[in-house]
Motif scaffolding. Structure first.
Motif, PDB file in Angstrom:
ATOM      1  N   ALA A  91       0.881  -1.172   0.000  1.00 40.96           N
ATOM      2  CA  ALA A  91       0.000   0.000   0.000  1.00 40.96           C
ATOM      3  C   ALA A  91       0.920   1.224   0.000  1.00 40.96           C
ATOM      4  O   ALA A  91       1.813   1.335   0.863  1.00 40.96           O
ATOM      5  N   LEU A  92       0.708   2.112  -0.952  1.00 38.94           N
ATOM      6  CA  LEU A  92       1.645   3.228  -1.149  1.00 38.94           C
ATOM      7  C   LEU A  92       1.016   4.569  -0.771  1.00 38.94           C
ATOM      8  O   LEU A  92      -0.126   4.861  -1.159  1.00 38.94           O
ATOM      9  N   LYS A  93       1.789   5.344  -0.043  1.00 43.42           N
ATOM     10  CA  LYS A  93       1.439   6.749   0.185  1.00 43.42           C
ATOM     11  C   LYS A  93       2.350   7.571  -0.715  1.00 43.42           C
ATOM     12  O   LYS A  93       3.578   7.451  -0.636  1.00 43.42           O
ATOM     13  N   LEU A  94       1.789   8.385  -1.609  1.00 39.82           N
ATOM     14  CA  LEU A  94       2.572   9.036  -2.663  1.00 39.82           C
ATOM     15  C   LEU A  94       3.154  10.385  -2.237  1.00 39.82           C
ATOM     16  O   LEU A  94       4.185  10.819  -2.760  1.00 39.82           O
ATOM     17  N   SER A  95       2.492  11.088  -1.332  1.00 36.14           N
ATOM     18  CA  SER A  95       2.989  12.401  -0.926  1.00 36.14           C
ATOM     19  C   SER A  95       2.871  12.548   0.598  1.00 36.14           C
ATOM     20  O   SER A  95       2.019  11.898   1.228  1.00 36.14           O
ATOM     21  N   PRO A  96       3.713  13.348   1.170  1.00 33.46           N
ATOM     22  CA  PRO A  96       4.736  14.160   0.475  1.00 33.46           C
ATOM     23  C   PRO A  96       5.918  13.326   0.002  1.00 33.46           C
ATOM     24  O   PRO A  96       6.674  13.730  -0.879  1.00 33.46           O
ATOM     25  N   VAL A  97       6.083  12.106   0.581  1.00 33.49           N
ATOM     26  CA  VAL A  97       7.177  11.215   0.188  1.00 33.49           C
ATOM     27  C   VAL A  97       6.591   9.838  -0.093  1.00 33.49           C
ATOM     28  O   VAL A  97       5.687   9.382   0.613  1.00 33.49           O
ATOM     29  N   LEU A  98       7.120   9.174  -1.119  1.00 36.21           N
ATOM     30  CA  LEU A  98       6.656   7.815  -1.425  1.00 36.21           C
ATOM     31  C   LEU A  98       6.957   6.906  -0.246  1.00 36.21           C
ATOM     32  O   LEU A  98       8.121   6.706   0.124  1.00 36.21           O
ATOM     33  N   THR A  99       5.863   6.359   0.328  1.00 39.38           N
ATOM     34  CA  THR A  99       6.019   5.500   1.507  1.00 39.38           C
ATOM     35  C   THR A  99       5.288   4.185   1.275  1.00 39.38           C
ATOM     36  O   THR A  99       4.056   4.145   1.276  1.00 39.38           O
ATOM     37  N   PRO A 100       6.054   3.098   1.059  1.00 40.53           N
ATOM     38  CA  PRO A 100       5.416   1.780   0.853  1.00 40.53           C
ATOM     39  C   PRO A 100       5.214   1.050   2.177  1.00 40.53           C
ATOM     40  O   PRO A 100       6.063   1.078   3.056  1.00 40.53           O
ATOM     41  N   THR A 101       4.073   0.393   2.298  1.00 41.95           N
ATOM     42  CA  THR A 101       3.790  -0.446   3.461  1.00 41.95           C
ATOM     43  C   THR A 101       3.357  -1.825   2.974  1.00 41.95           C
ATOM     44  O   THR A 101       2.396  -1.951   2.204  1.00 41.95           O
ATOM     45  N   SER A 102       4.075  -2.864   3.427  1.00 39.84           N
ATOM     46  CA  SER A 102       3.719  -4.230   3.016  1.00 39.84           C
ATOM     47  C   SER A 102       2.385  -4.632   3.640  1.00 39.84           C
ATOM     48  O   SER A 102       2.183  -4.470   4.847  1.00 39.84           O
ATOM     49  N   ILE A 103       1.489  -5.144   2.803  1.00 40.50           N
ATOM     50  CA  ILE A 103       0.192  -5.606   3.319  1.00 40.50           C
ATOM     51  C   ILE A 103      -0.039  -7.103   3.052  1.00 40.50           C
ATOM     52  O   ILE A 103      -1.152  -7.600   3.195  1.00 40.50           O
ATOM     53  N   GLY A 104       1.006  -7.820   2.693  1.00 39.09           N
ATOM     54  CA  GLY A 104       0.863  -9.273   2.570  1.00 39.09           C
ATOM     55  C   GLY A 104       1.590  -9.894   1.395  1.00 39.09           C
ATOM     56  O   GLY A 104       2.000  -9.205   0.448  1.00 39.09           O
ATOM     57  N   LEU A 105       1.740 -11.214   1.474  1.00 41.86           N
ATOM     58  CA  LEU A 105       2.364 -12.020   0.424  1.00 41.86           C
ATOM     59  C   LEU A 105       1.300 -12.885  -0.257  1.00 41.86           C
ATOM     60  O   LEU A 105       0.370 -13.361   0.399  1.00 41.86           O
ATOM     61  N   LEU A 106       1.450 -13.079  -1.546  1.00 38.77           N
ATOM     62  CA  LEU A 106       0.527 -13.948  -2.283  1.00 38.77           C
ATOM     63  C   LEU A 106       1.096 -15.369  -2.265  1.00 38.77           C
ATOM     64  O   LEU A 106       1.606 -15.883  -3.265  1.00 38.77           O
ATOM     65  N   THR A 107       0.999 -16.009  -1.087  1.00 39.42           N
ATOM     66  CA  THR A 107       1.556 -17.356  -0.917  1.00 39.42           C
ATOM     67  C   THR A 107       0.618 -18.415  -1.514  1.00 39.42           C
ATOM     68  O   THR A 107      -0.551 -18.161  -1.780  1.00 39.42           O
ATOM     69  N   GLU A 108       1.182 -19.612  -1.719  1.00 36.26           N
ATOM     70  CA  GLU A 108       0.433 -20.738  -2.305  1.00 36.26           C
ATOM     71  C   GLU A 108      -0.241 -20.306  -3.610  1.00 36.26           C
ATOM     72  O   GLU A 108      -1.423 -20.560  -3.844  1.00 36.26           O
ATOM     73  N   PHE A 109       0.535 -19.667  -4.438  1.00 37.37           N
ATOM     74  CA  PHE A 109       0.017 -19.105  -5.680  1.00 37.37           C
ATOM     75  C   PHE A 109      -0.548 -20.188  -6.595  1.00 37.37           C
ATOM     76  O   PHE A 109      -1.610 -20.024  -7.207  1.00 37.37           O
ATOM     77  N   ASP A 110       0.141 -21.313  -6.686  1.00 37.06           N
ATOM     78  CA  ASP A 110      -0.284 -22.386  -7.607  1.00 37.06           C
ATOM     79  C   ASP A 110      -1.599 -23.020  -7.172  1.00 37.06           C
ATOM     80  O   ASP A 110      -2.453 -23.354  -7.993  1.00 37.06           O
TER      81      ASP A 110
END
Length: 264
Positions: free
Chosen positions: A203-222
């Protein structure tokens, strides 16, 4: 040996059943041609066997009697009579023959019962297989219904994530409920991740500075056939992005592995 003694010796019963040696059979055939009483007795024994055979094993009596008839009708040469001990009684012979035929009939019924049991086991196995397949389909149906409810929920904001430089053909979609903070990712447009790699959602906050926050992994994709994943609740986001990271995820996104990105 007199005719009566010869008849009572029991050799004629063994002859009809085909249990004599070749030389003994030759002698009986010769005696039957020579003495009408012996020939008549052979015929009587054959009729008795047919009657018993029909009672105890009707499916096999015809075939068995045909073999007996062939044996009885052989045109054989004269030979030496083999003296045998007199049979105790005719009733004992009938009892012996009945016992043999009863065992044959019992064996036939046992085979039929075994085959029936095997058929029942096959039907039971097929029934269990159908139950298992039905349970699987029912589970898939429930998952599909749930995913449809996510897509159709007007309270969910749909965010399209377009492919980036590393994978221009890739795409995904985020469904974010701003009230409940629940977020789902539809990753059907992403290629299968390489071994040892996993997709990570930001999840990204674009301003005033680009700030990414991890909200999960797409595990067991297959194993996720419909490729819709629930990630962590998202309190605030101006954009969503998905990167390819080492298995277990990364503390910050690997920007040259940014597969998809989309603004809210």
């Amino acid at each position: 040996m007199e005719t009566k003694e010869y008849i009572e010796s029991g050799i004629l019963e063994l002859y009809v059943y085909g249990l004599l040696t070749e030389s003994e059979s030759i002698e009986v055939a010769a005696m039957a041609k020579k003495h009408d009483e012996i020939n008549d007795e052979i015929i009587a024994i054959e009729k008795a066997i047919v009657a018993l055979s029909s009672s105890f094993s009707p499916f096999h009596s015809v075939a068995n009697f045909e073999k007996i008839k062939i044996k009885a009708k052989l045109e054989l040469k004269h030979g030496k009579v083999v003296d045998m001990k007199p049979a105790s009684t005719w009733s004992q012979y009938v009892g012996w023959a009945a016992a043999v035929l009863f065992l044959l009939g019992f064996a036939y019924q046992y085979v039929q019962l075994t085959q029936t049991k095997q058929a029942i086991e096959v039907v039971g196995s097929e029934k269990d297989k159908l139950k298992s397949e039905y349970a699987l389909l029912d589970q898939e149906s429930k998952i599909t219904e749930k995913n449809l409810s996510i897509v159709r929920d007007i309270k969910n904001t749909g965010v399209t994530l377009g492919g980036q430089a590393v994978a221009p053909q890739s795409f995904a979609k985020a469904y974010w409920n701003k009230d409940t903070k629940v977020t789902y990712i539809d990753a059907a447009g992403l290629p299968k991740p390489p071994k040892g790699k996993v997709y990570q959602v930001w999840a990204l906050k674009l301003s005033p500075v680009l700030t990414p926050t991890s909200i999960g992994l797409l595990t067991e994709f297959d194993s996720n056939n419909q490729k819709i994943f629930k990630v962590e609740n998202t309190g605030y986001a101006e954009a969503f992005g998905i990167t390819l990271e080492p298995e277990g995820g990364s503390p910050s996104p690997t920007m040259d592995q940014l597969y998809t990105l989309g603004k809210v």
